[in-house]
Every structure is written in structure tokens, then in C-alpha cells.
Design a protein around this motif. Structure first.
Motif, PDB file in Angstrom:
ATOM      1  N   ILE A 137       0.838  -1.198   0.000  1.00 14.62           N
ATOM      2  CA  ILE A 137       0.000   0.000   0.000  1.00 14.62           C
ATOM      3  C   ILE A 137       0.874   1.250   0.000  1.00 14.62           C
ATOM      4  N   PHE A 149      -7.556   3.357   3.693  1.00 12.27           N
ATOM      5  CA  PHE A 149      -7.311   1.918   3.536  1.00 12.27           C
ATOM      6  C   PHE A 149      -7.545   1.224   4.872  1.00 12.27           C
ATOM      7  N   GLY A 173      -4.479  -6.664  -1.275  1.00  8.08           N
ATOM      8  CA  GLY A 173      -3.635  -5.601  -0.734  1.00  8.08           C
ATOM      9  C   GLY A 173      -2.155  -5.887  -0.783  1.00  8.08           C
ATOM     10  N   LEU A 227      -3.680  -2.562  -6.298  1.00  9.71           N
ATOM     11  CA  LEU A 227      -3.740  -1.293  -5.573  1.00  9.71           C
ATOM     12  C   LEU A 227      -3.663  -0.109  -6.519  1.00  9.71           C
ATOM     13  N   ALA A 239      -7.971  -3.513   1.801  1.00 11.50           N
ATOM     14  CA  ALA A 239      -6.782  -4.176   1.266  1.00 11.50           C
ATOM     15  C   ALA A 239      -6.615  -5.520   1.972  1.00 11.50           C
TER      16      ALA A 239
END
Length: 278
Positions: A36, A169, A206, A212, A231
Motif C-alpha cells: 500500500i 485503507f 492488498g 492497488l 486491502a
């Protein structure tokens, strides 16, 4: 152009080295959240050491602040400060401590008191709307963190103010320090919960920078409401003996485990590089 997946494996290697050297760190969550942060810092966010004082820069808040090792390694790799600064991570009088410190270049606020990061981000996003500023705000929460009531107050406010410049997220690795999130405080379905609060919701792999990337592109097109990206990650991602093990929430590595982890991560990094070259 940066190969995001290869970069993620590189950052994990640096995180493992940092925690092995310091003898302390929240390594399991670091490994789940890395993709992420890489997608944000190496492609999607308008922020850099060169524009860190620009009022129109994008903002990032690591609400799950205990996973600061991944953030520090990325900030160092991006050039916010020399990598050698982290040699004294978690050491005596070091400003590089176990939660984000605003004394560190590139860190917007001190964070890590769980449940606060979303509210901070909402304030920043609302200020941007009021000022007509172009910046976007991003935050990452842990799934264990979602038992905090302030998260849901924030969820209501973000939708009420139609903060389409906010993307949040949930690092949904399904483990926290005391075990499974579903045992501690059941929370499925996250997707249904955030939709009920008025958010645009995406659920993705994720630990795939490609997935992503697509989700973040979509979030930028959403109008009139904030976006939540669930995620779905693996705690300890990339290291066989850490994956899906709550015991690796906060733990260092002895020399033997360090060598195994580095070898496995190097194999993943090499595979990502080869795939990019095909």
C-alpha cells in the motif's frame, strides 16, 4: 518507471534489516502494509522531499502507527533523509522511534494512538475543500483498530461532508496482537459496513501493487463521497515463517531467522524483476 512490486520486496528487506538491527519492531504489520505504501509513495501521491512544504502537496497519515518501520524505510528511500539516519532507529535519543514522529522529515503528524488517524485525515481533507486546494489525503488503518469508536464517528463525518479528496485503507490482515480480529471483535463484512456509512468501497488484493494501482486510479475519479479500499493482506507477507502468525505482530529476528527472511525476500524480488523484464 519504478517496478512497484520489486520495490515492495526491496522495502521489506530493508524493514527486516532495520528490525533485526534494532531488536524491536512491529514486523508482521510492516510486511502486510508495504505494498500500500509503495503504491502511494512511488506512483500516486503528489509528495516528495522537494515539495514537502508546498501547501498543495498530498497528505498521508499512518493511523496504524506501530508499523512505522515500513514508512521510515520508504521515506529514506525516497530521499526525505539519509538511510544512515535509521542506523540508530529506536536507539537512545533517536527521533526515529517506534511510532511516527513529526520530528522526522516527511511525517505529517505524530500518530499511533489507534482510532485517531481517520479523524486527522478528515480534518485535512475538509480544510482542502474549504480552501479549494487540489491536494488529496490518504490514511491507512489496521483492521484491529476498527474496534475504536472514533473510527465510525469519522466515517459518518467524511461521508456527510462529501470528502471525495479522501482515500482510506484498511490493512485487512485479520490478525492483531491478541489473535484473530474475528475472535477479538468480529467485523465482517467490512465492505458492507463502509458502504452503509456512505463510502465508495473497493476490495482488493492488498499485497498486489497492480491491484492497488487500479484501485487508487478509480478512487481519484469518484465524486461526492470518500473512498475506502479494503486491502486484503497477509500478515508477515513474503516470509514463510511469519505469514498469518499473530506471534509476529511485534517481534525481532535472531540471526538464523534473519538470513532465512532475507533469502526468501530476495527470491521474491528477483522474480518480480524478471516478470517486469518479460
Amino acid at each position: 518507471m519504478v517496478n512497484l512490486q520489486e520495490k515492495a520486496w526491496q522495502i521489506r528487506q530493508e524493514v527486516v534489516t532495520l528490525i533485526h538491527r534494532a531488536g524491536s519492531g512491529h514486523i508482521g504489520g510492516d510486511m502486510s502494509v508495504t505494498d500500500i505504501l509503495v503504491a502511494l509513495y512511488y506512483k500516486h501521491m503528489n509528495c516528495s522531499p522537494e515539495n514537502q512544504n508546498d501547501l498543495n502537496r498530498d497528505r498521508f497519515i499512518l493511523s496504524k502507527g506501530h508499523c512505522v518501520e515500513a514508512l521510515y524505510c520508504i521515506l529514506a528511500d525516497r530521499g526525505y533523509f539519509p538511510k544512515s539516519d535509521l542506523d540508530n532507529y529506536s536507539g537512545y535519543l533517536s527521533k526515529y522511534i517506534g511510532h511516527p514522529s513529526d520530528k522526522v522529515n516527511g511525517v505529517e503528524i505524530g500518530s499511533g494512538s489507534l482510532g485517531h488517524g481517520l479523524s486527522y485525515s478528515i480534518g485535512m481533507a475538509l480544510a482542502g475543500k474549504m480552501d479549494g486546494a487540489p491536494y488529496r489525503v490518504y490514511t491507512v488503518m489496521g483492521d484491529g483498530e476498527l474496534a475504536e469508536g472514533s473510527v465510525w464517528e469519522g466515517a459518518m463525518a467524511a461521508a456527510h461532508y462529501k470528502l471525495d479528496n479522501l482515500t482510506a485503507f484498511v490493512d485487512r490482515n485479520r490478525l492483531q496482537i491478541s489473535g484473530s480480529t474475528e475472535t477479538v471483535m468480529a467485523q465482517d463484512s467490512q465492505e458492507e459496513r463502509w458502504r452503509a456509512f456512505g463510502w465508495h468501497v473497493l476490495s482488493v488484493d492488498g499485497n498486489s501493487t497492480k491491484a492497488l494501482d487500479f484501485a487508487l486510479q478509480e478512487a481519484k475519479q469518484v465524486k461526492g463521497r470518500p473512498t475506502m479500499i479494503i486491502a486484503n493482506t497477509t500478515k508477515g507477507c513474503g516470509v514463510s515463517f511469519m505469514e498469518n502468525q499473530a506471534a509476529w505482530h511485534h517481534k525481532s529476528l535472531d540471526d538464523e531467522h534473519y538470513e532465512i527472511a532475507m533469502r526468501e525476500l530476495e527470491q521474491r524480488r528477483a522474480a518480480a524483476h524478471e516478470q517486469d523484464c518479460e
